[in-house]
Enzyme design. Structure first.
Site, PDB file in Angstrom:
ATOM      1  N   ASP A 298      33.680   4.879 -22.507  1.00 45.41           N
ATOM      2  CA  ASP A 298      32.846   4.323 -23.579  1.00 45.41           C
ATOM      3  C   ASP A 298      33.378   3.002 -24.124  1.00 45.41           C
ATOM      4  O   ASP A 298      32.713   2.362 -24.939  1.00 45.41           O
ATOM      5  CB  ASP A 298      32.733   5.318 -24.741  1.00 45.41           C
ATOM      6  CG  ASP A 298      31.988   6.574 -24.364  1.00 45.41           C
ATOM      7  OD1 ASP A 298      31.212   6.528 -23.394  1.00 45.41           O
ATOM      8  OD2 ASP A 298      32.184   7.615 -25.021  1.00 45.41           O
ATOM      9  N   MET A 341      26.113   7.125 -21.503  1.00 45.44           N
ATOM     10  CA  MET A 341      27.182   7.642 -22.352  1.00 45.44           C
ATOM     11  C   MET A 341      27.410   6.754 -23.567  1.00 45.44           C
ATOM     12  O   MET A 341      27.094   5.570 -23.547  1.00 45.44           O
ATOM     13  CB  MET A 341      28.482   7.771 -21.562  1.00 45.44           C
ATOM     14  CG  MET A 341      28.474   8.868 -20.528  1.00 45.44           C
ATOM     15  SD  MET A 341      27.815   8.263 -18.990  1.00 45.44           S
ATOM     16  CE  MET A 341      29.185   7.301 -18.416  1.00 45.44           C
ATOM     17  N   GLU A 397      23.817   8.206 -25.791  1.00 44.98           N
ATOM     18  CA  GLU A 397      23.720   9.630 -26.116  1.00 44.98           C
ATOM     19  C   GLU A 397      23.897   9.921 -27.603  1.00 44.98           C
ATOM     20  O   GLU A 397      23.365  10.904 -28.116  1.00 44.98           O
ATOM     21  CB  GLU A 397      24.761  10.426 -25.327  1.00 44.98           C
ATOM     22  CG  GLU A 397      26.201  10.044 -25.642  1.00 44.98           C
ATOM     23  CD  GLU A 397      27.197  10.851 -24.842  1.00 44.98           C
ATOM     24  OE1 GLU A 397      26.981  12.069 -24.672  1.00 44.98           O
ATOM     25  OE2 GLU A 397      28.200  10.268 -24.373  1.00 44.98           O
TER      26      GLU A 397
END
EC number: 2.7.1.11
Length: 526
Positions: A298, A341, A397
């Protein structure tokens, strides 16, 4: 009087942190609950108050505040060293890239100098932009006047003096959390660099911190021949898992295994665990060096330019985005929806949208949005269908969780289990277009695990190589409780507490987010 903000933990106040207030979840079951700073308005002025107890409160009316800030910064960014707690002598390093044959000068004398080591006093600047105003795009300011204060951090690399006898060292490597491209590259490079120093006893701990207390998970002996080709595949050669045992039990295991160095590969939660292990080792006065290697797909670790796995994830996401684009473009009133993500940070979604050039709507956790109403996402989708005939959306997400029912469940790492924003948006879009009696063909793609499991691309492979080497150099230099990363293109060492205090976030006022908005053409959904 104004107070220094703790939010990015380099003493700066950023525009995204003025807008956001959140809490970092518990990490890896190791009780590392951390929070962001609060915000309030007093007399029309923004006052950001520090929540961290070790932060210096600055009175900017004091002409000496810069010196106070720098002294506090130097204290917090000082690297923990083995000599802080035990008496240990240094010795000349065994690491050298010089030829085995002595080099000769032109006059025939032997060449004795080799400028291949980093001086302990070498530093790199943490911040390199001098903002003229707090209203500048992406401005990070210490005081209301955006005064320039130099912030220096330790340069990474091999030192002339080391604090371990290589032939006596037993080194361990552990990979924690979720899969990430590049794990095998880092493992391989740590092993190769340890052997370059002369270390013979290297082991891998299987399946994260779990490997310290599960009897059936034996140590994996590692050497050059074992790891030679592991970088050619994705995943982790040692396996991963989330959660862990108590810190005391892990350190008991470290002592029982007679480990002298432990290299911990993981993200914010794993680094919190590594710092706690480091603290317990210091409490017991153990000569054990705990070194972190920042792994998060991330890209959400503070102060660092980039973490390994991120570039590969953005590249791999292109396949999903391109597929969604083809589906949307080929269908009558097609709408492609891709979920990527990013629990708290939207870096992958933002960069993937930018690199694609086909995305019409990019939704990230840091930027609130509305679904319904004249300025909502659904109305803009109507506009895209009317004008283009199709649309392509990317969503992180962690975005839009306020629209979903909270489960209050947590995973093995103590992180809140998120509801699926992708499925929610898919259903919401279909329902909306049925209600307005307009045909739509929604295609939803979730490539999460495909992105995590791929082999590192060339950019990440280079980064992993550098990080693995510098982790070993840091351990032999006697540091512990540190991590290595890139700050403003330079490789540095940072104390773990300074990089785990909050997740790194996309600044909605940054130039990069502005570039993404320019690329997508999306309006403000508020």
């Amino acid at each position: 009087m104004a107070l220094a903000s703790p939010v990015d933990y380099a003493g700066t106040i950023t525009s995204s942190q003025r807008q956001l207030s959140s809490v970092m979840p518990r990490c890896n079951g190791l009780r590392c609950t951390i929070g962001y700073g609060n915000k309030s308005r007093a007399g029309g002025h923004l006052v950001v108050r520090a929540m961290s107890m070790d932060r210096l409160k600055l009175d900017f009316s004091n002409p000496n505040w810069k010196n106070q800030f720098q002294e506090d910064f130097d204290r917090r960014f000082s690297l923990p060293h083995l000599t802080d707690i035990i008496d240990v002598e240094s010795r000349p390093t065994t690491f050298s890239l010089k030829s085995r044959t002595p080099l000769e000068n032109v006059d025939g004398s032997l060449e004795e100098s080799w400028n291949g080591y980093v001086n302990d006093d070498d530093r790199a600047l943490l911040k390199v932009i001098k903002f003229a105003s707090p209203t500048s795009a992406g401005a990070e300011c210490i005081d209301p006047d955006c005064s320039w204060v130099e912030q220096w951090v330790h340069r990474a690399g091999p030192r002339k003096q080391i604090y371990f006898e290589p032939q006596c060292v037993k080194a361990g490597i552990v990979t924690c959390g979720r899969l990430c491209p590049g794990l095998n590259d880092v493992i391989r490079q740590i092993v190769l660099t340890l052997e370059k120093y002369g270390v013979k006893n290297i082991v891998g701990i299987q399946h994260g911190f779990r490997g310290f207390f599960e009897d059936h998970l034996a140590e994996v002996p590692l050497n050059r021949h074992v790891v030679q080709n592991i970088n050619l595949a994705g995943g982790s050669f040692l396996g991963v898992s989330r959660g862990g045992a108590s810190i005391s039990d892990i350190v008991d295991s470290i002592q029982a295994r007679r480990l002298d160095m432990l290299f911990v590969l993981g993200g914010n939660g794993t680094h919190a665990g590594a710092d706690a292990i480091h603290g317990e080792c210091r409490k017991r006065k153990l000569k054990v060096s705990i070194i972190g290697v920042p792994k998060t797909i991330d890209n959400d670790i503070l102060l660092m330019d980039k973490t390994f796995g991120f570039d590969t994830a953005v590249e791999a996401a292109q396949r999903a985005i391109n597929s969604a684009y083809i589906e949307a473009h080929s269908a009558f009133h097609g709408i492609g929806l891709v979920k990527l993500m990013g629990r708290s940070s939207g870096f992958i979604t933002m960069h993937a949208s930018l690199s694609s050039g086909q995305v019409d709507i990019c939704l990230i956790p840091e930027v609130p949005f509305t679904l319904d109403g004249p300025n909502g996402v659904l109305r803009h989708l109507e506009h895209l269908i009317e004008t283009k005939g199709f649309a392509l959306m990317c969503v992180a997400e962690g975005a839009g969780q306020e629209y979903l029912q909270k489960s209050n469940a947590t995973d093995a790492s103590g992180n809140m289990v998120l509801s699926d924003i992708g499925v929610h948006l898919q259903q919401k879009i279909k329902s909306h277009f049925r209600e307005i009696n307009v045909h739509s063909d929604v295609k939803y793609i979730d490539p999460t695990y495909m992105l995590r499991a791929v082999r590192a691309n060339a950019s990440d492979a280079i980064l992993c190589t550098v990080l693995g080497q510098n982790a070993v150099h840091g351990a032999f230099a006697g540091f512990s409780g540190i991590t290595t990363g890139i700050c403003n293109t330079h490789n540095v060492y940072l104390p773990i507490p300074e990089v785990i205090k909050t997740p790194r976030l996309v600044d909605p006022n940054s130039r990069m987010w502005h570039r993404c908005l320019t690329s997508t053409g999306q309006p403000d959904f508020c």
